[in-house]
Design an enzyme around this catalytic site. Structure first.
Site, PDB file in Angstrom:
ATOM      1  N   HIS A 196      25.901  36.252  63.148  1.00 35.56           N
ATOM      2  CA  HIS A 196      26.252  37.672  63.191  1.00 35.56           C
ATOM      3  C   HIS A 196      27.441  37.887  64.118  1.00 35.56           C
ATOM      4  O   HIS A 196      28.323  38.691  63.800  1.00 35.56           O
ATOM      5  CB  HIS A 196      25.056  38.494  63.668  1.00 35.56           C
ATOM      6  N   HIS A 202      34.166  43.450  61.331  1.00 33.05           N
ATOM      7  CA  HIS A 202      32.740  43.723  61.128  1.00 33.05           C
ATOM      8  C   HIS A 202      32.579  44.804  60.064  1.00 33.05           C
ATOM      9  O   HIS A 202      32.944  45.952  60.282  1.00 33.05           O
ATOM     10  CB  HIS A 202      32.119  44.156  62.448  1.00 33.05           C
ATOM     11  N   GLU A 230      22.445  35.825  70.530  1.00 28.73           N
ATOM     12  CA  GLU A 230      22.181  35.115  69.281  1.00 28.73           C
ATOM     13  C   GLU A 230      22.058  33.609  69.527  1.00 28.73           C
ATOM     14  O   GLU A 230      21.182  32.943  68.961  1.00 28.73           O
ATOM     15  CB  GLU A 230      23.295  35.403  68.273  1.00 28.73           C
ATOM     16  N   CYS A 290      23.737  47.494  60.734  1.00 30.55           N
ATOM     17  CA  CYS A 290      24.530  46.316  60.366  1.00 30.55           C
ATOM     18  C   CYS A 290      23.692  45.201  59.740  1.00 30.55           C
ATOM     19  O   CYS A 290      24.240  44.170  59.335  1.00 30.55           O
ATOM     20  CB  CYS A 290      25.277  45.794  61.582  1.00 30.55           C
ATOM     21  N   LYS A 341      33.383  36.991  60.945  1.00 29.94           N
ATOM     22  CA  LYS A 341      33.875  38.284  61.435  1.00 29.94           C
ATOM     23  C   LYS A 341      35.166  38.134  62.221  1.00 29.94           C
ATOM     24  O   LYS A 341      35.898  39.101  62.395  1.00 29.94           O
ATOM     25  CB  LYS A 341      32.821  38.969  62.297  1.00 29.94           C
ATOM     26  N   PHE A 344      22.145  48.012  64.950  1.00 24.99           N
ATOM     27  CA  PHE A 344      21.706  49.048  65.884  1.00 24.99           C
ATOM     28  C   PHE A 344      20.287  49.484  65.505  1.00 24.99           C
ATOM     29  O   PHE A 344      19.975  49.681  64.328  1.00 24.99           O
ATOM     30  CB  PHE A 344      22.633  50.259  65.818  1.00 24.99           C
TER      31      PHE A 344
END
Length: 421
Positions: free
Chosen positions: A311, A348, A322, A171, A343, A409
Site C-alpha cells: 500500500h 495514490h 506496513e 483507500c 504508487k 481511512f
C-alpha cells in the site's frame, strides 16, 4: 452452475491511469520506472499549497462520445473505459446475452468501488447553482454523483444482472471490491464478475483538504520525485486519478470457453484497526491480522509469497507500519518477498488504488517480473524488508504467489492474494 468453493481466476485486465490510457501502456510505464505525476497547470491550482497530481494520461473525451460523457462523472468514465478494455481482453464483445455473446446476464456481476464517488460533479454543479441559478443545474447530477454510478454504468454497459455492488471503504475500496467479487463466484452467485476501483478527485477542494491535513506532499518543485515510499524524506502521498478493473471468472467456466488465464485469485484477508479515523495503528497489528486472516482463509503458505505490491503511500507512519505488520505476520519469510510500491509512479488513486495495483500484481505474476519503487534515495533504516528499487525484479519459476495490500481511512485493511497457474 451453482456449485460452491469454485476456484476463481483472472481472465481480463483493463486500466486507465497517469501512466497510460490502457493496461499495456500502464504496465510499460511501471516496468520503465516512469513517474506519471506532473504539475497542475489549471488556473484553480495556482493558490493551492499542493500543485501536483497524477493526472490521467489519456482524457476520457478521446474515447467516450461526448453525448455519453456528459451524463457520466469522471469516475464513471474511467471505470467504463477500464471495464470495457478488461471485458474485451477476456475475449468478450458486446453486451451479455446480445450480439452473439454467450455469457448469461444472470450469471454476470459487477463490483466497482470508489472511495469518494462523484465529488467533481457535486462540487462543479454546486458552483453552477451559485453562479448561474437553479435552472442551469444538470438533470443528470444525481445519477452522476452517486458513489454507485461507476458500478451501475459498467453493469448496464455489460448487461450484468447477477448483482452490481459498490463497496466504499476509503483507500481499501478497490481491493474490497475485488475480494467481494471473488466471493460472488466462489459461492456460486455468478460465473463472471467485472471488478475493480476508480477515482476522480483531482479538484481544488479534496486537494486543499488533504493538504491541510498534512497528508500530501507539497514538493511542487519536483513533481516526479514527490511520491517516495520508504525514503527518509517522504512527506506525504501524491493524489492520482484513474481506474483499474479485472475480469474474474470461475476456473470451470474459463476453461470451458478456452479463455487465457492470467492468474488464480486465491482470496482475501480483511480486518479493521478500530484505532483512529485517519491515522494508522502504529504497531501494524490490524494489518498483520488481515495478513493472518488471508493465510487462514485461503491456506496460502507464506513460503509461496514472493512479491508484495504494498500500500505504501509515502507517508511517514503508514509506510513503516506496513513493514512492521509483514514481520509480525510472516516473520523470517518476509526475507524472500520482493516488496514494491507502484504508487511511487502513479500516485495514490484512493478508491481506485486496489484496482490498478491488482492489475500490476496480476501482470507481475503473469510476466514473472515485478515493477520497482522509484524515488528512494535514502531508504528509511526502519524498513526491514527487500524493497525493489529503481529496476524491475524477475520473479522465480514454479508456482508462486503475490499479494496486493490496501488500507484506508477508518482503519480498513484488505489484502488480496494471487497465484500463478
Amino acid at each position: 452452475m451453482n456449485s460452491t468453493n469454485n476456484t476463481v481466476v483472472v481472465t481480463g485486465i483493463g486500466a486507465t491511469t497517469p501512466l497510460g490510457g490502457d493496461a499495456a501502456s500502464t504496465w510499460e510505464g511501471l516496468l520503465a520506472g516512469r513517474s506519471g505525476v506532473s504539475l497542475l497547470e489549471q488556473d484553480w491550482a495556482a493558490d493551492l499549497p499542493v500543485r501536483i497530481a497524477g493526472q490521467i494520461a489519456v482524457e476520457p473525451s478521446e474515447i467516450i462520445p461526448r453525448p455519453q460523457a456528459r451524463k457520466l462523472d469522471r469516475s464513471a468514465q474511467f471505470a467504463l473505459i477500464a471495464a470495457e478494455e478488461a471485458w474485451k481482453d477476456a475475449g468478450f464483445t458486446g453486451k451479455a446475452g446480445e450480439d452473439g455473446n454467450a455469457v448469461e446476464p444472470d450469471r454476470l456481476g459487477a463490483v466497482i468501488a470508489s472511495g469518494i464517488g462523484g465529488v467533481t460533479t457535486l462540487l462543479d454543479q454546486y458552483d453552477v447553482l451559485k453562479e448561474k441559478g437553479v435552472r442551469r443545474v444538470s438533470p443528470h447530477t444525481v445519477p452522476m454523483l452517486m458513489p454507485n454510478s461507476p458500478a451501475a454504468n459498467v453493469g448496464i454497459a455489460l448487461g450484468a444482472r447477477a448483482g452490481v455492488h459498490t463497496p466504499v471503504s476509503a483507500c481499501a475500496s478497490g481491493a474490497e471490491a475485488i475480494g467481494y467479487a471473488v466471493e460472488m463466484i466462489r459461492t456460486g452467485r455468478a460465473d463472471i464478475v467485472v471488478a475493480g476501483g476508480t477515482e476522480a478527485a483531482v479538484h481544488p477542494l479534496p486537494i486543499a483538504a488533504f493538504g491541510n491535513m498534512m497528508a500530501m506532499s507539497k514538493n511542487n518543485d519536483d513533481p516526479q520525485g514527490a511520491s517516495r515510499p520508504w525514503d527518509v524524506d517522504r512527506n506525504g502521498f501524491v493524489l492520482g486519478e484513474g481506474a483499474g478493473v479485472i475480469v474474474l471468472e470461475s476456473e470451470e467456466h474459463a476453461k470451458a470457453r478456452g479463455a487465457r488465464i492470467y492468474a488464480e485469485a486465491v482470496g482475501q484477508g480483511i480486518s479493521a484497526d478500530a484505532h483512529h479515523i485517519t491515522q494508522p495503528e502504529p504497531s501494524g497489528n490490524g494489518i498483520a491480522q488481515a495478513l493472518l486472516n488471508l493465510v487462514h482463509n485461503t491456506g496460502l503458505k507464506p513460503a509461496e509469497i514472493v512479491h508484495i505490491n504494498a500500500h505504501a503511500t509515502s507517508t511517514p507512519q503508514g509506510d513503516i507500519g506496513e513493514i512492521k505488520a509483514l514481520r509480525q505476520a510472516f516473520g523470517d519469510d518476509v526475507d524472500h518477498m520482493a516488496v514494491a510500491s507502484t504508487k511511487s509512479m502513479t500516485g495514490h488513486l484512493l478508491g481506485g488504488a486496489g484496482g490498478i495495483e491488482t492489475v500490476a500484481t496480476v501482470l507481475a505474476l503473469y510476466h514473472r517480473m515485478a515493477p520497482p519503487t522509484i524515488n528512494i534515495e535514502n531508504l528509511d533504516p526502519e524498513v526491514d524488508a527487500d524493497i525493489i528499487r529503481s529496476e524491475p525484479r524477475a520473479l522465480p519459476e514454479g508456482t508462486i504467489a503475490a499479494l496486493n495490500d490496501s488500507f484506508g481511512f477508518g482503519g480498513h485493511n484488505v489484502v488480496l492474494a494471487f497465484r500463478t497457474v
